[in-house]
Every structure is written in C-alpha cells, then in structure tokens.
Design a protein around this motif. Sequence first.
Motif, PDB file in Angstrom:
ATOM      1  N   LYS A   1      10.417  27.866  31.247  1.00 10.45           N
ATOM      2  CA  LYS A   1      10.788  26.733  32.091  1.00 10.45           C
ATOM      3  C   LYS A   1      10.271  27.006  33.492  1.00 10.45           C
ATOM      4  O   LYS A   1      10.697  27.958  34.145  1.00 10.45           O
ATOM      5  CB  LYS A   1      12.310  26.562  32.110  1.00 10.45           C
ATOM      6  CG  LYS A   1      12.893  26.294  30.719  1.00 10.45           C
ATOM      7  CD  LYS A   1      14.376  25.958  30.780  1.00 10.45           C
ATOM      8  CE  LYS A   1      14.612  24.538  31.268  1.00 10.45           C
ATOM      9  NZ  LYS A   1      16.059  24.188  31.237  1.00 10.45           N
TER      10      LYS A   1
ATOM     11  N   GLU B   1      11.153  21.977  35.127  1.00 11.13           N
ATOM     12  CA  GLU B   1      12.514  21.691  35.608  1.00 11.13           C
ATOM     13  C   GLU B   1      12.458  20.903  36.908  1.00 11.13           C
ATOM     14  O   GLU B   1      11.510  21.045  37.674  1.00 11.13           O
ATOM     15  CB  GLU B   1      13.237  22.991  35.983  1.00 11.13           C
ATOM     16  CG  GLU B   1      13.514  23.962  34.905  1.00 11.13           C
ATOM     17  CD  GLU B   1      14.436  25.083  35.428  1.00 11.13           C
ATOM     18  OE1 GLU B   1      15.433  25.311  34.751  1.00 11.13           O
ATOM     19  OE2 GLU B   1      14.160  25.693  36.470  1.00 11.13           O
TER      20      GLU B   1
ATOM     21  N   GLU C   1      20.226  20.114  28.096  1.00 14.99           N
ATOM     22  CA  GLU C   1      20.717  21.420  28.551  1.00 14.99           C
ATOM     23  C   GLU C   1      22.195  21.268  28.895  1.00 14.99           C
ATOM     24  O   GLU C   1      22.584  20.343  29.610  1.00 14.99           O
ATOM     25  CB  GLU C   1      19.951  21.923  29.787  1.00 14.99           C
ATOM     26  CG  GLU C   1      20.499  23.273  30.282  1.00 14.99           C
ATOM     27  CD  GLU C   1      19.689  23.906  31.422  1.00 14.99           C
ATOM     28  OE1 GLU C   1      18.705  23.293  31.893  1.00 14.99           O
ATOM     29  OE2 GLU C   1      20.069  25.030  31.828  1.00 14.99           O
TER      30      GLU C   1
ATOM     31  N   ASP D   1      14.111  31.070  31.514  1.00 12.51           N
ATOM     32  CA  ASP D   1      14.525  30.116  32.549  1.00 12.51           C
ATOM     33  C   ASP D   1      13.925  30.515  33.897  1.00 12.51           C
ATOM     34  O   ASP D   1      13.620  31.689  34.126  1.00 12.51           O
ATOM     35  CB  ASP D   1      16.059  30.134  32.629  1.00 12.51           C
ATOM     36  CG  ASP D   1      16.650  28.810  33.113  1.00 12.51           C
ATOM     37  OD1 ASP D   1      15.895  27.946  33.597  1.00 12.51           O
ATOM     38  OD2 ASP D   1      17.874  28.660  33.004  1.00 12.51           O
TER      39      ASP D   1
ATOM     40  N   ASN E   1      22.697  28.268  28.528  1.00 11.67           N
ATOM     41  CA  ASN E   1      22.332  29.398  29.397  1.00 11.67           C
ATOM     42  C   ASN E   1      23.134  30.647  29.045  1.00 11.67           C
ATOM     43  O   ASN E   1      24.339  30.570  28.813  1.00 11.67           O
ATOM     44  CB  ASN E   1      22.629  29.035  30.859  1.00 11.67           C
ATOM     45  CG  ASN E   1      21.722  27.920  31.353  1.00 11.67           C
ATOM     46  OD1 ASN E   1      20.546  28.151  31.650  1.00 11.67           O
ATOM     47  ND2 ASN E   1      22.251  26.709  31.420  1.00 11.67           N
TER      48      ASN E   1
ATOM     49  N   GLU F   1      18.773  29.965  26.865  1.00 13.99           N
ATOM     50  CA  GLU F   1      17.984  30.154  28.085  1.00 13.99           C
ATOM     51  C   GLU F   1      18.397  31.452  28.762  1.00 13.99           C
ATOM     52  O   GLU F   1      19.581  31.661  29.040  1.00 13.99           O
ATOM     53  CB  GLU F   1      18.202  28.974  29.049  1.00 13.99           C
ATOM     54  CG  GLU F   1      17.710  27.658  28.466  1.00 13.99           C
ATOM     55  CD  GLU F   1      17.599  26.556  29.512  1.00 13.99           C
ATOM     56  OE1 GLU F   1      17.923  26.790  30.688  1.00 13.99           O
ATOM     57  OE2 GLU F   1      17.161  25.454  29.131  1.00 13.99           O
TER      58      GLU F   1
HETATM   59 MG    MG Z   1      18.936  26.825  32.410  1.00 15.04          MG
END
Ligand code: MG
Length: 287
Positions: A197, A233, A59, A176, A114, A146
């Motif tokens: 996530k 996560e 990421e 996310d 993101n 995300e």
């Molecule tokens: Mg993220």
Amino acid sequence: RAKAEGRGTYRVFAADMDEEAEERRVLESDLRQALADNALNLYYQPQVDGASGVLVGFEALVRWTHPVRGEIPPSVFVALAEETGLIITLGDWVLREACREAATWAPSLKVAVNLSPRQFQKPDLPETVLAVLAQTGLSPDRLELEVTESVIINDMARAISILRRLKGFGVRISMDDFGTGYASLATLQAFPFDKMKIDRSFVAQLGVDPQAAVIVRAVLSLGRSLRMGVVAEGVETSAQRRFLADEACGEMQGYLFGKPRPIGDYAEMLCCPDESEERLHGARARA
Ligand code: MG
Ligand code: C2E
Ligand code: MG
Ligand code: MG
C-alpha cells in the motif's frame, strides 16, 4: 534568570510529567473498560479496483468514542494499547468482528485488518486467525492482513515464519504505509507480500511535488516486477485518481471513494458490488 528559576522549573516539569503519566493511566483503564464493555466500534473504508472503480473490499478501522472525552484518534489509543499489551484483546476483537461482518458480504468482497507488532510476539497468532476464520466461516482468501514494516524488523526471522504460516492458510498479506520506513526494500525482498500500500503521504503530493509522481511510478513498477499488487492510500481528488489509473495502479482507497464509516452506511453495496461504481463515484464524475 534561568538559573534562579532552575529548581522551580524542575518542580513544574516534574508535576507535568506526573500529570501526563496519571492521564495515561486513566486512559488505559478507560480503554480496558471499553474493551470489557464491547464499546469499541469498527468503521469500514471502501477499496476499489483501479481500472473499473468497482468495489473490491473494505479496510476495517477501529474507533473509540470515550464517554467523556469523545472521539479518541486511533493514533492515540492504538499506540496506548500497544504499549500496555491491551492490543492483544483489542486486535482479537477487531479480527473477529471484521471477519464476522465480512462473511455476510458478497463473496467477491475482501476485508483488510491491521495487525500490530505486538500481535506478532504471540506465537499463536496463526492459530488465532485460523480459529476466527473457522468460527466466522469467512473464506481465508477474503482476509487481508495489513502489517507495517515495524512488524518485520523487530524480529525478522520470527515475523517471516509467522507470515508464512498465515499465507499457508490462504490469507493475503499486505505491506501497509509502503515507502515510509527505511527497511522497505529489504523487507520486500525477505518476504513475499501479496500487496503493498503506497503511503498516502506520496499520493497527497501528486500534482504538488513532481518527485511524488516519480516515486509512485517507481513503486508501481516495483510491484509489477515483484508480482505484488499495489494499493494507493489516501486518494482524495479525481486528478490523483486519473494519474493512478493511467499508471495502472491496481487498487485505490481514499476519501474520494468513501471515508471510514459504520458498515450500515455502505449496506446497499454489500450484496452486489458490481453495481457500486455509480454509488462510489458516479456522482462526483458527473459533477
Ligand atoms: Mg492499514
Ligand atoms: P492505516 O492502516 O494506514 O489506515 C489508513 C488511515 O488513513 C486511516 O486513519 C484512514 O482513516 C486514513 N485515510 C484513508 N483515506 C484517507 C484520505 O483520503 N485522506 C486522509 N487524510 N486520510 C485517509 P485512521 O482510521 O485514523 O487510522 C490510523 C492508523 O491507526 C491506521 O493507519 C492503522 O495503522 C491504525 N489502526 C486503525 N485501526 C486499527 C486496528 O484495528 N488495529 C491496529 N493494529 N491498528 C489500527
Ligand atoms: Mg496505511
Ligand atoms: Mg498509516
């Protein structure tokens, strides 16, 4: 007493407000300058396969070291960029930089980027993504975008049509911070995400609050039923990892496997991720 101080207190309060607004203006102009100077950095955090521990991607997370104030957390400057519209320039830079970088890695490795709600207000987002993929040569199926559900609920119909176009290119979409917003289930039903996530607040409570295990199991089961991948996560301990692996969690990310760092710190894994397992947690497993 309070009454007697009323006016003075108000003046102090107003002065504080002015100071705060002024500080924000300065920070905004510093951020604008940092963008113009290409002074932001991208850090990369490993994501590993839940069962094998093999590296599957990274990421990308943006960083800003202010020349005077030092490291400013993304929670502060990404939020500021959102409010001021600078997020468009910032987001374009992050996307381009992450794709350019990922195009140099082994083809099995993906990059997650993101996206902010504001980026969805520009209807040309899909064209921007397509142009960046073409310019960097990154295969679309190696890019994961995300989004949080705040992206979706602002303007559901529009966001979904943009996400569908992105998916049409072969780009993957992840939800996310799943479980933190109130519209999670409705948004999952409305849009076929490739992954969700699990927010790290749930992972952190594993082994602490028994309810966390119940919730994490429920999300994993939801993922299987909806045929969506699940990433946990914020995995920090081998106990959390063991629990998640036993529950067949597809992918994991967290300090246990690696913190966000400049990509150079992970250089030796980028060519041959199959050999990354030892490097990412061999030492810890033996310890
Ligand atoms: Mg993220
Ligand atoms: P996020 O997308 O949910 O990113 C995960 C955050 O969790 C990162 O914080 C990461 O450093 C942190 N994290 C990962 N593993 C662990 C762990 O094991 N323990 C703990 N305590 N924390 C962990 P970071 O880098 O501070 O970013 C915060 C948020 O800022 C991100 O949350 C994302 O929403 C936003 N952000 C960061 N980079 C970008 C960007 O390039 N564009 C946009 N739009 N937002 C970004
Ligand atoms: Mg997250
Ligand atoms: Mg988060």
